[in-house]
Design a protein around this motif. Structure first.
Motif, PDB file in Angstrom:
ATOM      1  N   ALA A 132      -0.238  15.297   3.094  1.00 46.96           N
ATOM      2  CA  ALA A 132       1.076  14.886   2.605  1.00 46.96           C
ATOM      3  C   ALA A 132       1.314  15.440   1.203  1.00 46.96           C
ATOM      4  O   ALA A 132       0.371  15.658   0.435  1.00 46.96           O
ATOM      5  CB  ALA A 132       1.196  13.364   2.600  1.00 46.96           C
ATOM      6  N   GLN A 147       9.517  14.551   3.832  1.00 40.65           N
ATOM      7  CA  GLN A 147       8.396  13.630   3.622  1.00 40.65           C
ATOM      8  C   GLN A 147       8.781  12.514   2.650  1.00 40.65           C
ATOM      9  O   GLN A 147       8.392  11.361   2.844  1.00 40.65           O
ATOM     10  CB  GLN A 147       7.174  14.387   3.114  1.00 40.65           C
ATOM     11  N   GLU A 187       3.671  10.411  -1.871  1.00 43.18           N
ATOM     12  CA  GLU A 187       3.320   9.048  -1.489  1.00 43.18           C
ATOM     13  C   GLU A 187       4.028   8.094  -2.440  1.00 43.18           C
ATOM     14  O   GLU A 187       4.227   8.413  -3.614  1.00 43.18           O
ATOM     15  CB  GLU A 187       1.806   8.840  -1.576  1.00 43.18           C
ATOM     16  N   SER A 235       8.753   8.655   3.670  1.00 43.68           N
ATOM     17  CA  SER A 235       7.900   7.747   2.893  1.00 43.68           C
ATOM     18  C   SER A 235       8.688   6.524   2.448  1.00 43.68           C
ATOM     19  O   SER A 235       8.216   5.387   2.572  1.00 43.68           O
ATOM     20  CB  SER A 235       7.320   8.461   1.664  1.00 43.68           C
ATOM     21  N   SER A 253       0.845  -1.186   0.000  1.00 46.23           N
ATOM     22  CA  SER A 253       0.000   0.000   0.000  1.00 46.23           C
ATOM     23  C   SER A 253       0.882   1.238   0.000  1.00 46.23           C
ATOM     24  O   SER A 253       2.064   1.182   0.367  1.00 46.23           O
ATOM     25  CB  SER A 253      -0.889   0.015   1.249  1.00 46.23           C
ATOM     26  N   GLY A 254       0.307   2.357  -0.399  1.00 52.13           N
ATOM     27  CA  GLY A 254       1.065   3.604  -0.427  1.00 52.13           C
ATOM     28  C   GLY A 254       1.524   4.024   0.953  1.00 52.13           C
ATOM     29  O   GLY A 254       0.825   3.805   1.946  1.00 52.13           O
ATOM     30  N   GLN A 255       2.691   4.628   0.989  1.00 49.55           N
ATOM     31  CA  GLN A 255       3.266   5.151   2.228  1.00 49.55           C
ATOM     32  C   GLN A 255       3.505   6.646   2.064  1.00 49.55           C
ATOM     33  O   GLN A 255       4.083   7.078   1.072  1.00 49.55           O
ATOM     34  CB  GLN A 255       4.600   4.458   2.545  1.00 49.55           C
ATOM     35  N   ILE A 256       3.043   7.407   3.045  1.00 49.56           N
ATOM     36  CA  ILE A 256       3.324   8.839   3.082  1.00 49.56           C
ATOM     37  C   ILE A 256       4.323   9.079   4.208  1.00 49.56           C
ATOM     38  O   ILE A 256       4.700   8.152   4.929  1.00 49.56           O
ATOM     39  CB  ILE A 256       2.041   9.688   3.227  1.00 49.56           C
ATOM     40  N   GLU A 265       4.171   3.799  -3.544  1.00 52.24           N
ATOM     41  CA  GLU A 265       3.704   2.426  -3.396  1.00 52.24           C
ATOM     42  C   GLU A 265       4.601   1.541  -4.229  1.00 52.24           C
ATOM     43  O   GLU A 265       5.261   2.003  -5.152  1.00 52.24           O
ATOM     44  CB  GLU A 265       2.233   2.266  -3.774  1.00 52.24           C
ATOM     45  N   LEU A 312      -3.289  14.458  -0.956  1.00 53.78           N
ATOM     46  CA  LEU A 312      -3.001  13.159  -0.357  1.00 53.78           C
ATOM     47  C   LEU A 312      -3.470  13.179   1.095  1.00 53.78           C
ATOM     48  O   LEU A 312      -3.666  14.255   1.669  1.00 53.78           O
ATOM     49  CB  LEU A 312      -1.486  12.866  -0.420  1.00 53.78           C
TER      50      LEU A 312
END
Length: 128
Positions: A118, A53, A121, A57, A33-36, A123, A114
């Motif tokens: 954020a 950031q 991001e 991430s 899954s996406g990470q911020i 993924e 986001l």
């Protein structure tokens, strides 16, 4: 896992730290899954700074990769989401520091917003 980089002169060359395509002989794919840029302990953004950031991430992504039993070398596809595409070069430079060569395939998408405000991001898809 065997990772083969696919490149053709019949399509544009990569304009950053990524490959046109990657083929992976693998018995297990993991879809992250996406990470911020959230600080794991607080759940809050690590910084208002874009570069901070981006780094957080990628650190969060790496933690999930390791929890899945993989390493950054197992990444075959990344998708980057930026709220400001003028910061594309900065994201590229940070990615080139973190992700080992040969680079995975990658897409970059400009988005309006986001979660949690954020600015970035990431993924990933792993082949283990």
């Amino acid at each position: 896992m065997s990772k083969e980089i696919i490149h053709t002169e019949s399509a544009p060359a990569a304009v950053g730290p990524y490959s046109q395509a990657v083929s992976a002989s693998s018995s297990r794919f993991v879809f992250l899954s996406g990470q911020i840029g959230l600080e794991p302990g607080t759940g809050e953004l690590v910084s208002e700074n874009f570069e901070g950031q981006v780094r957080q991430s990628f650190a969060n992504m790496q933690a999930v990769i390791e929890a899945a039993g993989g390493t950054l070398e197992n990444v075959v596809k990344l998708t980057l989401f930026l709220t400001n595409l003028s910061k594309f070069a900065s994201a590229n430079a940070i990615m080139a520091e973190i992700i080992p060569q040969p680079y995975p395939a990658r897409s970059t998408v400009g988005v309006a917003s986001l979660p949690k405000g954020a600015q970035f991001e990431v993924e990933a898809v792993l082949a283990l």
